[in-house]
Enzyme design. Sequence first.
Site, mmCIF file in Angstrom:
data_model
loop_
_atom_site.group_PDB
_atom_site.id
_atom_site.type_symbol
_atom_site.label_atom_id
_atom_site.label_comp_id
_atom_site.label_asym_id
_atom_site.label_seq_id
_atom_site.Cartn_x
_atom_site.Cartn_y
_atom_site.Cartn_z
ATOM 1 N N GLY A 1 0.723 -1.214 0.022
ATOM 2 C CA GLY A 1 0.088 0.004 -0.215
ATOM 3 C C GLY A 1 0.985 1.264 -0.070
ATOM 4 O O GLY A 1 2.192 1.164 0.163
ATOM 5 N N LYS B 1 0.663 0.009 6.746
ATOM 6 C CA LYS B 1 1.317 -1.337 6.782
ATOM 7 C C LYS B 1 2.180 -1.615 8.153
ATOM 8 O O LYS B 1 2.144 -2.653 8.529
ATOM 9 C CB LYS B 1 2.269 -1.395 5.544
ATOM 10 C CG LYS B 1 1.673 -0.940 4.243
ATOM 11 C CD LYS B 1 2.421 -0.951 3.123
ATOM 12 C CE LYS B 1 3.540 -0.061 3.131
ATOM 13 N NZ LYS B 1 2.996 1.371 2.963
ATOM 14 N N SER C 1 5.938 -2.042 -1.934
ATOM 15 C CA SER C 1 5.769 -2.956 -3.145
ATOM 16 C C SER C 1 4.742 -2.599 -4.180
ATOM 17 O O SER C 1 3.767 -3.041 -4.200
ATOM 18 C CB SER C 1 5.589 -4.496 -2.631
ATOM 19 O OG SER C 1 4.685 -4.381 -1.545
HETATM 20 N N1 LIG Z 1 -6.808 1.043 10.514
HETATM 21 C C1 LIG Z 1 -5.524 1.599 10.362
HETATM 22 N N2 LIG Z 1 -4.647 0.737 10.208
HETATM 23 C C2 LIG Z 1 -3.290 1.058 10.162
HETATM 24 N N3 LIG Z 1 -3.072 2.503 10.466
HETATM 25 C C3 LIG Z 1 -3.996 3.560 10.675
HETATM 26 C C4 LIG Z 1 -5.566 2.772 10.634
HETATM 27 N N4 LIG Z 1 -6.183 4.087 11.097
HETATM 28 C C5 LIG Z 1 -5.230 5.037 11.539
HETATM 29 N N5 LIG Z 1 -3.971 4.526 11.261
HETATM 30 C C6 LIG Z 1 -2.751 5.337 11.387
HETATM 31 O O1 LIG Z 1 -2.361 5.769 10.174
HETATM 32 C C7 LIG Z 1 -0.620 5.785 10.361
HETATM 33 C C8 LIG Z 1 -0.199 4.586 9.453
HETATM 34 O O2 LIG Z 1 1.240 4.611 9.486
HETATM 35 P P1 LIG Z 1 2.449 3.554 9.057
HETATM 36 O O3 LIG Z 1 1.845 2.225 9.720
HETATM 37 O O4 LIG Z 1 3.634 4.033 9.258
HETATM 38 O O5 LIG Z 1 2.083 3.693 7.552
HETATM 39 P P2 LIG Z 1 2.815 2.603 6.472
HETATM 40 O O6 LIG Z 1 3.869 1.753 7.270
HETATM 41 O O7 LIG Z 1 2.000 2.246 5.710
HETATM 42 O O8 LIG Z 1 3.755 3.874 5.576
HETATM 43 C C9 LIG Z 1 -0.572 5.573 11.628
HETATM 44 O O9 LIG Z 1 -0.313 6.963 12.464
HETATM 45 C C10 LIG Z 1 -1.689 4.904 12.039
HETATM 46 O O10 LIG Z 1 -2.071 5.115 13.770
HETATM 47 MG MG LIG Z 2 5.837 1.795 7.173
#
Ligand SMILES: Nc1ncnc2c1ncn2[C@@H]1O[C@H](COP(=O)(O)OP(=O)(O)O)[C@@H](O)[C@H]1O
Ligand SMILES: [Mg+2]
Length: 185
Positions: free
Chosen positions: A11, A17, A85
Amino acid sequence: MEKGVTVWFTGLPSSGKTTIAHKLEGILRDRGHKVEVFDGDVIRKHLCSDLGFSKQDRDTNIKRIAYVCKLMTRNGVVAIAAAISPYREIRDYARKEIGDFLEVYVKCPIDVCTKRDVKGLYKKALNGEIKGFTGVDDPYEEPLHPELILETHNESVGDSTNKVVQLLEDKGYLQPVRKGHRSSV
Ligand SMILES: Nc1ncnc2c1ncn2[C@@H]1O[C@H](COP(=O)(O)OP(=O)(O)O)[C@@H](O)[C@H]1O
Ligand SMILES: [Mg+2]
């Protein structure tokens, strides 16, 4: 030995993720499973520190993660990959290589991701300070047939994670928690 599997989160940046991967890791470990998280950002500091963000380097990054996930999976571990990815073809390669593979599309509209901007990189990309940022000036190819889609703008982290636990149970990789015992989250 328990059957291993790879749960592959894909994503946009800031879609969720890493957050879901670590929440899932905790739940599985509490249930007595062997589990490892392969987070794109962490892997890029170690196993892939030589790589950049061209299509070729992104594909190499994913191939290396897929290779390690394959070794883990065949040893009964739940391998959790959390990497943008962005290219469909290389995700399909990972699926073919690994076999026991569940693709989870962490789906979140770009405007919500841009607002979350966990690492401040959307801002930099939109300012032109960094080039080739996924979702801004680099492609993201949505999965066509993922095992699961999580709409993280509409659900809590707990909701999203529970859906993955349910998927693992439905696919027979995880024993459901018996009634009367404590719930999964
Ligand atoms: N359902 C959800 N699942 C995952 N993260 C969420 C969700 N709702 C809100 N968030 C927030 O979105 C952000 C996602 O960040 P992160 O996990 O680091 O994203 P990625 O690893 O995809 O870049 C976090 O601040 C998290 O708390
Ligand atoms: Mg990340």
